[in-house]
Scaffold this motif. Structure first.
Motif, PDB file in Angstrom:
ATOM      1  N   SER A  45       0.840  -1.208   0.000  1.00  0.00           N
ATOM      2  CA  SER A  45       0.000   0.000   0.000  1.00  0.00           C
ATOM      3  C   SER A  45       0.874   1.256   0.000  1.00  0.00           C
TER       4      SER A  45
ATOM      5  N   ALA B  32       2.153   1.671  -3.498  1.00  0.00           N
ATOM      6  CA  ALA B  32       1.076   2.201  -4.350  1.00  0.00           C
ATOM      7  C   ALA B  32       0.908   3.699  -4.105  1.00  0.00           C
ATOM      8  N   GLY B  33       0.995   4.107  -2.853  1.00  0.00           N
ATOM      9  CA  GLY B  33       0.866   5.529  -2.509  1.00  0.00           C
ATOM     10  C   GLY B  33       1.979   6.356  -3.131  1.00  0.00           C
TER      11      GLY B  33
ATOM     12  N   TYR C  48       1.431   6.545  -6.842  1.00  0.00           N
ATOM     13  CA  TYR C  48       0.286   7.415  -7.157  1.00  0.00           C
ATOM     14  C   TYR C  48       0.784   8.859  -7.230  1.00  0.00           C
ATOM     15  N   ARG C  49       1.609   9.239  -6.246  1.00  0.00           N
ATOM     16  CA  ARG C  49       2.154  10.600  -6.230  1.00  0.00           C
ATOM     17  C   ARG C  49       3.118  10.815  -7.410  1.00  0.00           C
TER      18      ARG C  49
ATOM     19  N   LEU D 278      -1.230  -2.570  -6.001  1.00  0.00           N
ATOM     20  CA  LEU D 278      -2.574  -2.823  -5.473  1.00  0.00           C
ATOM     21  C   LEU D 278      -2.881  -4.319  -5.497  1.00  0.00           C
TER      22      LEU D 278
ATOM     23  N   SER E  94      -1.114  -5.898  -2.749  1.00  0.00           N
ATOM     24  CA  SER E  94      -1.776  -5.578  -1.485  1.00  0.00           C
ATOM     25  C   SER E  94      -2.966  -6.525  -1.253  1.00  0.00           C
TER      26      SER E  94
ATOM     27  N   SER F 281      -8.008  -4.000   1.897  1.00  0.00           N
ATOM     28  CA  SER F 281      -6.759  -3.691   1.170  1.00  0.00           C
ATOM     29  C   SER F 281      -6.923  -2.447   0.303  1.00  0.00           C
TER      30      SER F 281
ATOM     31  N   LEU G 170      -6.755   0.582   2.690  1.00  0.00           N
ATOM     32  CA  LEU G 170      -5.400   0.865   3.163  1.00  0.00           C
ATOM     33  C   LEU G 170      -4.595   1.564   2.063  1.00  0.00           C
ATOM     34  N   SER G 171      -4.670   1.006   0.854  1.00  0.00           N
ATOM     35  CA  SER G 171      -3.905   1.595  -0.259  1.00  0.00           C
ATOM     36  C   SER G 171      -4.367   3.011  -0.554  1.00  0.00           C
TER      37      SER G 171
ATOM     38  N   LEU H 106      -3.211   5.544   2.125  1.00  0.00           N
ATOM     39  CA  LEU H 106      -1.769   5.833   2.080  1.00  0.00           C
ATOM     40  C   LEU H 106      -1.367   6.681   0.870  1.00  0.00           C
ATOM     41  N   LYS H 107      -2.317   6.941  -0.027  1.00  0.00           N
ATOM     42  CA  LYS H 107      -2.041   7.911  -1.094  1.00  0.00           C
ATOM     43  C   LYS H 107      -1.967   9.315  -0.509  1.00  0.00           C
ATOM     44  N   PHE H 108      -2.646   9.516   0.614  1.00  0.00           N
ATOM     45  CA  PHE H 108      -2.785  10.874   1.148  1.00  0.00           C
ATOM     46  C   PHE H 108      -2.004  11.125   2.434  1.00  0.00           C
TER      47      PHE H 108
END
Lengths: 202, 245
Positions: free
Chosen positions: A15, A18-19, A22-23, A78, A81, B52, B55-56, B59-61
Protein backbone atom coordinates in the motif's frame (compact mmCIF):
# COMPACT_ATOMS: atom_id res chain seq x y z
CA UNK A 1 12.51 -23.02 0.76
CA UNK A 2 10.55 -19.94 -0.33
CA UNK A 3 10.91 -17.06 2.07
CA UNK A 4 7.68 -15.93 3.71
CA UNK A 5 7.22 -12.32 4.74
CA UNK A 6 4.85 -11.08 7.40
CA UNK A 7 1.46 -10.63 5.69
CA UNK A 8 0.77 -7.56 7.84
CA UNK A 9 4.04 -5.92 6.79
CA UNK A 10 3.47 -7.04 3.18
CA UNK A 11 0.03 -5.41 3.07
CA UNK A 12 1.39 -2.18 4.51
CA UNK A 13 4.44 -2.18 2.20
CA UNK A 14 2.47 -2.73 -1.01
CA UNK A 15 0.00 0.00 0.00
CA UNK A 16 2.90 2.35 0.75
CA UNK A 17 4.45 1.58 -2.66
CA UNK A 18 1.08 2.20 -4.35
CA UNK A 19 0.87 5.53 -2.51
CA UNK A 20 4.36 6.59 -3.61
CA UNK A 21 3.66 5.65 -7.23
CA UNK A 22 0.29 7.42 -7.16
CA UNK A 23 2.15 10.60 -6.23
CA UNK A 24 4.87 9.87 -8.82
CA UNK A 25 2.18 9.43 -11.53
CA UNK A 26 0.88 12.92 -10.79
CA UNK A 27 4.35 14.39 -11.23
CA UNK A 28 4.93 12.28 -14.36
CA UNK A 29 1.91 13.99 -15.90
CA UNK A 30 3.54 17.37 -15.18
CA UNK A 31 6.73 16.02 -16.73
CA UNK A 32 4.77 15.03 -19.82
CA UNK A 33 3.38 18.55 -20.06
CA UNK A 34 6.92 19.92 -19.83
CA UNK A 35 7.88 17.55 -22.66
CA UNK A 36 5.04 18.82 -24.85
CA UNK A 37 6.06 22.41 -24.14
CA UNK A 38 9.63 21.64 -25.08
CA UNK A 39 8.49 20.19 -28.41
CA UNK A 40 6.49 23.34 -29.09
CA UNK A 41 9.47 25.59 -28.30
CA UNK A 42 11.83 23.51 -30.44
CA UNK A 43 9.33 23.65 -33.29
CA UNK A 44 9.00 27.43 -32.95
CA UNK A 45 12.75 28.01 -32.72
CA UNK A 46 13.36 25.95 -35.85
CA UNK A 47 16.97 25.84 -37.04
CA UNK A 48 18.23 27.94 -34.10
CA UNK A 49 17.91 24.90 -31.79
CA UNK A 50 18.14 22.16 -34.39
CA UNK A 51 20.16 19.99 -32.03
CA UNK A 52 17.25 19.77 -29.64
CA UNK A 53 14.69 18.34 -32.03
CA UNK A 54 15.71 14.71 -31.53
CA UNK A 55 16.22 15.23 -27.80
CA UNK A 56 12.81 16.80 -27.31
CA UNK A 57 11.16 13.92 -29.17
CA UNK A 58 13.06 11.44 -27.07
CA UNK A 59 12.03 13.37 -23.95
CA UNK A 60 8.32 13.34 -24.92
CA UNK A 61 8.51 9.60 -25.48
CA UNK A 62 10.30 9.11 -22.16
CA UNK A 63 7.68 11.13 -20.28
CA UNK A 64 4.85 9.02 -21.72
CA UNK A 65 6.69 5.81 -20.86
CA UNK A 66 7.20 7.11 -17.31
CA UNK A 67 3.47 7.77 -16.84
CA UNK A 68 2.61 4.32 -18.18
CA UNK A 69 5.18 2.56 -16.03
CA UNK A 70 4.22 4.50 -12.88
CA UNK A 71 0.57 3.58 -13.40
CA UNK A 72 1.51 -0.04 -14.07
CA UNK A 73 3.56 -0.20 -10.86
CA UNK A 74 0.68 1.39 -8.97
CA UNK A 75 -1.65 -1.32 -10.32
CA UNK A 76 0.76 -4.15 -9.47
CA UNK A 77 1.18 -2.76 -5.94
CA UNK A 78 -2.57 -2.82 -5.47
CA UNK A 79 -2.68 -6.45 -6.68
CA UNK A 80 0.10 -7.32 -4.26
CA UNK A 81 -1.78 -5.58 -1.49
CA UNK A 82 -4.90 -7.70 -2.18
CA UNK A 83 -2.70 -10.79 -2.29
CA UNK A 84 -1.05 -9.91 1.02
CA UNK A 85 -4.43 -9.50 2.71
CA UNK A 86 -5.63 -12.79 1.24
CA UNK A 87 -2.50 -14.52 2.62
CA UNK A 88 -3.06 -12.81 5.95
CA UNK A 89 -6.62 -14.16 6.12
CA UNK A 90 -5.40 -17.66 5.22
CA UNK A 91 -2.70 -17.52 7.90
CA UNK A 92 -5.28 -16.47 10.45
CA UNK A 93 -7.56 -19.30 9.36
CA UNK A 94 -4.76 -21.88 9.61
CA UNK A 95 -3.92 -20.58 13.09
CA UNK A 96 -7.53 -21.01 14.19
CA UNK A 97 -7.76 -24.46 12.59
CA UNK A 98 -4.63 -25.60 14.47
CA UNK A 99 -6.19 -24.31 17.69
CA UNK A 100 -9.33 -26.28 16.91
CA UNK A 101 -7.27 -29.42 16.24
CA UNK A 102 -5.50 -29.05 19.56
CA UNK A 103 -8.82 -29.00 21.34
CA UNK A 104 -10.47 -31.74 19.33
CA UNK A 105 -8.61 -33.51 16.52
CA UNK A 106 -10.75 -34.06 13.45
CA UNK A 107 -9.84 -35.63 10.11
CA UNK A 108 -11.98 -33.22 8.04
CA UNK A 109 -10.37 -30.21 9.68
CA UNK A 110 -7.00 -31.76 8.92
CA UNK A 111 -7.94 -31.89 5.23
CA UNK A 112 -9.00 -28.24 5.30
CA UNK A 113 -5.65 -27.34 6.87
CA UNK A 114 -3.89 -29.26 4.11
CA UNK A 115 -5.83 -27.49 1.33
CA UNK A 116 -5.40 -24.06 2.94
CA UNK A 117 -1.67 -24.59 3.37
CA UNK A 118 -1.37 -25.47 -0.31
CA UNK A 119 -3.20 -22.23 -1.17
CA UNK A 120 -0.90 -20.38 1.23
CA UNK A 121 2.17 -21.78 -0.52
CA UNK A 122 0.79 -20.86 -3.92
CA UNK A 123 -0.07 -17.31 -2.94
CA UNK A 124 3.27 -16.92 -1.19
CA UNK A 125 5.09 -17.95 -4.38
CA UNK A 126 3.05 -15.53 -6.46
CA UNK A 127 3.64 -12.80 -3.91
CA UNK A 128 7.42 -13.32 -4.05
CA UNK A 129 7.43 -13.26 -7.87
CA UNK A 130 5.34 -10.08 -7.98
CA UNK A 131 7.42 -8.26 -5.40
CA UNK A 132 10.62 -9.05 -7.36
CA UNK A 133 9.00 -7.83 -10.57
CA UNK A 134 7.94 -4.68 -8.74
CA UNK A 135 11.54 -4.14 -7.71
CA UNK A 136 12.80 -4.42 -11.29
CA UNK A 137 10.13 -2.03 -12.55
CA UNK A 138 11.14 0.48 -9.92
CA UNK A 139 14.73 0.13 -11.17
CA UNK A 140 13.50 0.80 -14.69
CA UNK A 141 11.63 3.97 -13.75
CA UNK A 142 14.72 5.13 -11.88
CA UNK A 143 16.75 4.70 -15.08
CA UNK A 144 14.13 6.74 -16.95
CA UNK A 145 14.65 9.53 -14.47
CA UNK A 146 18.41 9.41 -14.94
CA UNK A 147 17.84 9.70 -18.71
CA UNK A 148 15.48 12.57 -18.09
CA UNK A 149 18.16 14.46 -16.22
CA UNK A 150 20.54 13.95 -19.16
CA UNK A 151 17.87 15.61 -21.31
CA UNK A 152 17.88 18.55 -18.88
CA UNK A 153 21.66 18.90 -19.29
CA UNK A 154 21.28 18.96 -23.10
CA UNK A 155 18.64 21.68 -22.86
CA UNK A 156 20.90 23.72 -20.63
CA UNK A 157 23.86 23.34 -23.03
CA UNK A 158 21.76 24.29 -26.02
CA UNK A 159 20.39 27.28 -24.12
CA UNK A 160 23.86 28.79 -23.88
CA UNK A 161 24.08 28.86 -27.69
CA UNK A 162 20.85 30.77 -28.31
CA UNK A 163 19.92 34.28 -27.30
CA UNK A 164 16.22 34.49 -27.94
CA UNK A 165 15.32 31.12 -26.39
CA UNK A 166 17.90 30.99 -23.64
CA UNK A 167 15.50 31.86 -20.79
CA UNK A 168 12.78 29.45 -21.93
CA UNK A 169 15.21 26.59 -22.46
CA UNK A 170 16.82 27.14 -19.08
CA UNK A 171 13.42 27.18 -17.37
CA UNK A 172 12.56 23.96 -19.13
CA UNK A 173 15.79 22.35 -18.08
CA UNK A 174 15.06 23.36 -14.48
CA UNK A 175 11.51 21.97 -14.64
CA UNK A 176 12.69 18.68 -16.09
CA UNK A 177 15.29 18.46 -13.35
CA UNK A 178 12.83 19.22 -10.57
CA UNK A 179 10.12 16.80 -11.79
CA UNK A 180 12.65 14.03 -12.44
CA UNK A 181 14.18 14.47 -9.01
CA UNK A 182 10.77 14.37 -7.34
CA UNK A 183 9.77 11.20 -9.17
CA UNK A 184 13.13 9.65 -8.35
CA UNK A 185 12.59 10.45 -4.68
CA UNK A 186 9.18 8.72 -4.65
CA UNK A 187 10.73 5.71 -6.39
CA UNK A 188 13.57 5.61 -3.84
CA UNK A 189 11.03 5.79 -1.00
CA UNK A 190 9.04 2.96 -2.61
CA UNK A 191 12.23 0.91 -2.94
CA UNK A 192 13.20 1.49 0.66
CA UNK A 193 9.74 0.29 1.78
CA UNK A 194 10.32 -2.92 -0.21
CA UNK A 195 13.89 -3.30 1.07
CA UNK A 196 12.68 -3.05 4.66
CA UNK A 197 10.11 -5.79 3.95
CA UNK A 198 12.65 -8.06 2.23
CA UNK A 199 15.09 -7.70 5.12
CA UNK A 200 12.44 -8.35 7.76
CA UNK A 201 11.66 -11.60 9.47
CA UNK A 202 8.16 -12.98 9.67
CA UNK B 1 -11.25 2.97 -5.15
CA UNK B 2 -12.39 6.50 -5.96
CA UNK B 3 -11.03 9.19 -3.63
CA UNK B 4 -12.23 12.77 -3.48
CA UNK B 5 -11.37 15.76 -1.34
CA UNK B 6 -14.62 17.20 0.04
CA UNK B 7 -13.35 19.99 2.27
CA UNK B 8 -9.92 21.59 2.31
CA UNK B 9 -9.00 24.31 4.76
CA UNK B 10 -6.96 23.94 7.94
CA UNK B 11 -8.21 20.36 8.00
CA UNK B 12 -9.49 18.08 5.26
CA UNK B 13 -12.39 15.70 4.63
CA UNK B 14 -12.01 12.90 2.07
CA UNK B 15 -14.47 10.35 0.72
CA UNK B 16 -13.35 6.91 -0.47
CA UNK B 17 -15.94 4.94 -2.39
CA UNK B 18 -16.99 2.92 -5.46
CA UNK B 19 -14.31 0.26 -5.08
CA UNK B 20 -14.12 -1.59 -8.43
CA UNK B 21 -12.37 -4.57 -6.77
CA UNK B 22 -15.22 -5.14 -4.31
CA UNK B 23 -17.01 -8.50 -4.71
CA UNK B 24 -20.36 -7.90 -6.49
CA UNK B 25 -22.67 -9.25 -3.85
CA UNK B 26 -21.55 -7.04 -0.99
CA UNK B 27 -23.16 -3.65 -0.49
CA UNK B 28 -21.21 -0.61 -1.71
CA UNK B 29 -20.05 1.65 1.11
CA UNK B 30 -18.69 5.18 1.45
CA UNK B 31 -15.75 5.68 3.77
CA UNK B 32 -14.62 9.08 4.98
CA UNK B 33 -11.45 10.48 6.53
CA UNK B 34 -10.78 13.69 8.45
CA UNK B 35 -7.14 14.82 8.48
CA UNK B 36 -5.98 17.53 10.84
CA UNK B 37 -2.25 18.11 11.34
CA UNK B 38 -0.59 14.79 12.01
CA UNK B 39 -3.75 13.03 13.14
CA UNK B 40 -6.67 11.57 11.27
CA UNK B 41 -10.00 9.87 11.85
CA UNK B 42 -11.32 7.22 9.47
CA UNK B 43 -15.11 7.08 9.68
CA UNK B 44 -16.81 3.71 9.20
CA UNK B 45 -13.65 2.10 7.76
CA UNK B 46 -15.65 -0.69 6.16
CA UNK B 47 -15.79 -4.44 5.85
CA UNK B 48 -12.95 -6.92 5.65
CA UNK B 49 -13.47 -7.34 1.87
CA UNK B 50 -12.47 -3.74 1.11
CA UNK B 51 -9.64 -3.52 3.66
CA UNK B 52 -6.76 -3.69 1.17
CA UNK B 53 -8.33 -1.08 -1.12
CA UNK B 54 -8.95 1.19 1.85
CA UNK B 55 -5.40 0.86 3.16
CA UNK B 56 -3.90 1.59 -0.26
CA UNK B 57 -6.19 4.56 -0.84
CA UNK B 58 -5.54 6.14 2.57
CA UNK B 59 -1.77 5.83 2.08
CA UNK B 60 -2.04 7.91 -1.09
CA UNK B 61 -2.78 10.87 1.15
CA UNK B 62 -1.17 10.31 4.54
CA UNK B 63 1.55 8.05 5.98
CA UNK B 64 0.38 5.14 8.08
CA UNK B 65 1.63 6.71 11.34
CA UNK B 66 -0.96 9.45 10.87
CA UNK B 67 -3.92 7.05 10.83
CA UNK B 68 -4.53 7.61 14.53
CA UNK B 69 -8.28 7.23 15.10
CA UNK B 70 -11.15 5.10 13.81
CA UNK B 71 -14.85 5.73 14.25
CA UNK B 72 -17.60 3.15 13.84
CA UNK B 73 -21.14 4.53 13.86
CA UNK B 74 -22.45 1.12 14.97
CA UNK B 75 -21.62 -2.58 14.95
CA UNK B 76 -22.56 -3.76 11.44
CA UNK B 77 -20.05 -5.79 9.37
CA UNK B 78 -20.02 -3.32 6.47
CA UNK B 79 -18.98 -0.68 9.00
CA UNK B 80 -16.21 -2.31 10.99
CA UNK B 81 -15.59 -6.00 10.21
CA UNK B 82 -12.11 -4.94 9.03
CA UNK B 83 -11.21 -4.04 12.64
CA UNK B 84 -9.08 -7.17 13.16
CA UNK B 85 -6.87 -6.07 10.27
CA UNK B 86 -6.60 -2.43 11.33
CA UNK B 87 -5.74 -3.77 14.77
CA UNK B 88 -2.51 -5.23 13.32
CA UNK B 89 -1.69 -2.38 10.98
CA UNK B 90 -2.28 0.59 13.32
CA UNK B 91 -1.92 -0.99 16.78
CA UNK B 92 -1.57 2.37 18.54
CA UNK B 93 -4.79 3.83 17.15
CA UNK B 94 -8.02 4.47 19.09
CA UNK B 95 -11.48 3.29 18.09
CA UNK B 96 -14.46 5.50 18.96
CA UNK B 97 -17.76 3.67 18.77
CA UNK B 98 -20.91 3.22 20.88
CA UNK B 99 -19.85 1.81 24.25
CA UNK B 100 -22.93 -0.38 24.27
CA UNK B 101 -21.50 -2.44 21.40
CA UNK B 102 -18.09 -3.10 22.95
CA UNK B 103 -18.56 -6.81 23.66
CA UNK B 104 -19.96 -7.34 20.17
CA UNK B 105 -17.47 -5.27 18.16
CA UNK B 106 -14.55 -6.95 19.92
CA UNK B 107 -15.59 -10.13 18.07
CA UNK B 108 -13.98 -8.59 14.96
CA UNK B 109 -10.61 -8.54 16.79
CA UNK B 110 -9.36 -5.66 18.91
CA UNK B 111 -6.28 -6.68 20.86
CA UNK B 112 -4.11 -3.62 20.26
CA UNK B 113 -6.31 -0.71 19.29
CA UNK B 114 -7.69 1.17 22.29
CA UNK B 115 -11.47 0.78 22.49
CA UNK B 116 -13.07 4.11 23.44
CA UNK B 117 -16.78 3.62 24.04
CA UNK B 118 -19.01 6.64 23.46
CA UNK B 119 -21.69 7.19 26.11
CA UNK B 120 -25.31 7.34 24.95
CA UNK B 121 -25.38 11.15 25.27
CA UNK B 122 -22.57 11.60 22.69
CA UNK B 123 -19.40 13.63 23.17
CA UNK B 124 -16.48 15.32 21.44
CA UNK B 125 -13.17 14.24 19.94
CA UNK B 126 -10.19 16.40 19.06
CA UNK B 127 -8.28 15.31 15.95
CA UNK B 128 -5.20 17.51 15.55
CA UNK B 129 -6.70 20.98 15.99
CA UNK B 130 -10.20 19.96 14.89
CA UNK B 131 -13.01 19.26 17.35
CA UNK B 132 -15.66 16.83 16.14
CA UNK B 133 -18.97 16.08 17.84
CA UNK B 134 -20.59 12.67 18.26
CA UNK B 135 -24.31 13.16 17.62
CA UNK B 136 -26.64 10.47 19.04
CA UNK B 137 -28.71 8.70 16.37
CA UNK B 138 -29.91 5.75 18.45
CA UNK B 139 -32.28 3.25 16.82
CA UNK B 140 -31.42 4.69 13.38
CA UNK B 141 -31.03 1.91 12.62
CA UNK B 142 -28.86 0.40 15.31
CA UNK B 143 -29.89 0.56 18.96
CA UNK B 144 -26.65 2.43 19.82
CA UNK B 145 -25.68 4.64 16.91
CA UNK B 146 -23.76 7.90 16.42
CA UNK B 147 -23.19 10.44 13.67
CA UNK B 148 -20.26 12.88 13.49
CA UNK B 149 -20.64 16.64 13.11
CA UNK B 150 -17.88 19.07 12.18
CA UNK B 151 -19.03 22.62 13.02
CA UNK B 152 -16.14 24.25 11.13
CA UNK B 153 -16.58 22.37 7.85
CA UNK B 154 -20.37 22.24 8.47
CA UNK B 155 -20.35 18.57 7.58
CA UNK B 156 -22.56 15.89 9.12
CA UNK B 157 -21.51 12.27 8.65
CA UNK B 158 -24.93 10.60 8.86
CA UNK B 159 -24.16 6.87 8.76
CA UNK B 160 -27.14 4.95 7.36
CA UNK B 161 -29.38 8.02 7.34
CA UNK B 162 -29.58 9.33 3.80
CA UNK B 163 -28.36 6.00 2.40
CA UNK B 164 -29.43 4.81 -1.03
CA UNK B 165 -28.97 1.51 -2.80
CA UNK B 166 -27.42 2.20 -6.16
CA UNK B 167 -25.23 0.63 -8.86
CA UNK B 168 -21.46 0.58 -8.37
CA UNK B 169 -20.78 3.27 -10.96
CA UNK B 170 -23.23 5.90 -9.71
CA UNK B 171 -22.12 9.47 -9.04
CA UNK B 172 -20.88 10.47 -5.59
CA UNK B 173 -23.23 13.46 -5.51
CA UNK B 174 -26.98 13.86 -5.88
CA UNK B 175 -27.91 15.25 -9.27
CA UNK B 176 -31.70 15.24 -8.96
CA UNK B 177 -33.18 15.12 -5.47
CA UNK B 178 -36.66 14.00 -6.56
CA UNK B 179 -35.47 10.96 -8.50
CA UNK B 180 -32.97 10.18 -5.76
CA UNK B 181 -35.83 9.78 -3.24
CA UNK B 182 -36.92 6.62 -5.04
CA UNK B 183 -33.52 5.09 -4.33
CA UNK B 184 -33.69 5.96 -0.62
CA UNK B 185 -37.30 5.14 0.18
CA UNK B 186 -37.24 1.37 0.79
CA UNK B 187 -33.92 1.52 2.61
CA UNK B 188 -35.27 4.01 5.17
CA UNK B 189 -38.72 2.45 5.49
CA UNK B 190 -37.35 -1.05 6.09
CA UNK B 191 -34.07 -0.48 7.93
CA UNK B 192 -35.17 2.36 10.19
CA UNK B 193 -37.35 0.92 12.92
CA UNK B 194 -38.85 3.89 14.74
CA UNK B 195 -40.75 7.04 13.79
CA UNK B 196 -40.14 8.32 17.31
CA UNK B 197 -36.36 7.91 16.95
CA UNK B 198 -36.57 9.61 13.56
CA UNK B 199 -38.38 12.64 15.03
CA UNK B 200 -35.85 12.79 17.87
CA UNK B 201 -32.93 12.82 15.41
CA UNK B 202 -34.57 15.43 13.15
CA UNK B 203 -35.17 17.71 16.09
CA UNK B 204 -31.50 17.43 17.02
CA UNK B 205 -29.84 17.85 13.62
CA UNK B 206 -32.13 20.64 12.38
CA UNK B 207 -30.40 22.85 14.95
CA UNK B 208 -27.02 22.23 13.29
CA UNK B 209 -25.60 24.34 10.48
CA UNK B 210 -25.02 21.71 7.77
CA UNK B 211 -23.65 22.32 4.28
CA UNK B 212 -22.90 18.72 3.44
CA UNK B 213 -24.42 15.47 4.67
CA UNK B 214 -22.41 12.32 4.11
CA UNK B 215 -24.17 8.95 4.23
CA UNK B 216 -22.40 5.60 4.41
CA UNK B 217 -24.14 4.32 1.25
CA UNK B 218 -25.26 6.19 -1.84
CA UNK B 219 -24.76 9.85 -2.60
CA UNK B 220 -23.64 13.00 -0.80
CA UNK B 221 -26.15 15.80 -0.03
CA UNK B 222 -25.09 19.39 -0.63
CA UNK B 223 -26.64 22.74 0.28
CA UNK B 224 -30.42 22.79 0.10
CA UNK B 225 -30.58 19.03 -0.49
CA UNK B 226 -29.83 18.59 3.24
CA UNK B 227 -33.04 20.41 4.23
CA UNK B 228 -34.99 18.68 1.46
CA UNK B 229 -33.86 15.34 2.84
CA UNK B 230 -34.97 16.22 6.37
CA UNK B 231 -38.44 17.23 5.14
CA UNK B 232 -38.69 14.07 3.05
CA UNK B 233 -37.55 11.87 5.95
CA UNK B 234 -39.95 13.55 8.36
CA UNK B 235 -42.91 12.67 6.16
CA UNK B 236 -41.76 9.08 5.62
CA UNK B 237 -43.36 6.26 7.61
CA UNK B 238 -40.60 3.90 8.77
CA UNK B 239 -40.58 0.46 10.39
CA UNK B 240 -42.82 -0.95 7.66
CA UNK B 241 -42.03 -4.62 8.27
CA UNK B 242 -44.48 -4.54 11.18
CA UNK B 243 -47.26 -3.51 8.80
CA UNK B 244 -46.34 -6.22 6.30
CA UNK B 245 -45.94 -9.13 8.72
Amino acid sequence: MVKEYSPVKSAITSSQVAGELYRASGIARQLSLAAKNSQAVVHRAGSKVAGLKVISEYFADLALKTIKLAEEINRISLDISHMAVERWRQNTLVGHLFDSQEKNENEKVDQIIHVTKRKQLDINNRFNIEIRSLESQLEEIQQYMQASRVVAVSFRLEATQTDEYQGILEDMANNIDIFSEKIKQHVLDAKSHIDRLLMSNI
Amino acid sequence: MEAKLLFDDKHQWYVFARDPDKPDKIIDTNQYMVVSGKESLVLDPGGIEIFSSMLSTILKFIPIEQVTHLFASHQDPDIISSLGMWDQVIPHAKLYTPGLWEGFIRHFGCENIEFCGIEDGGGELKIGETVLQFIPAHYLHSSANFHVYDPVAKILFSGDIGAALEPQDSSLFIENFDTHCDKMRFFHQRWMPSNEAKAHWLNRVRKLDIEMMLPQHGRIFRGKEVGQFMDWFEALNVGIALDNS
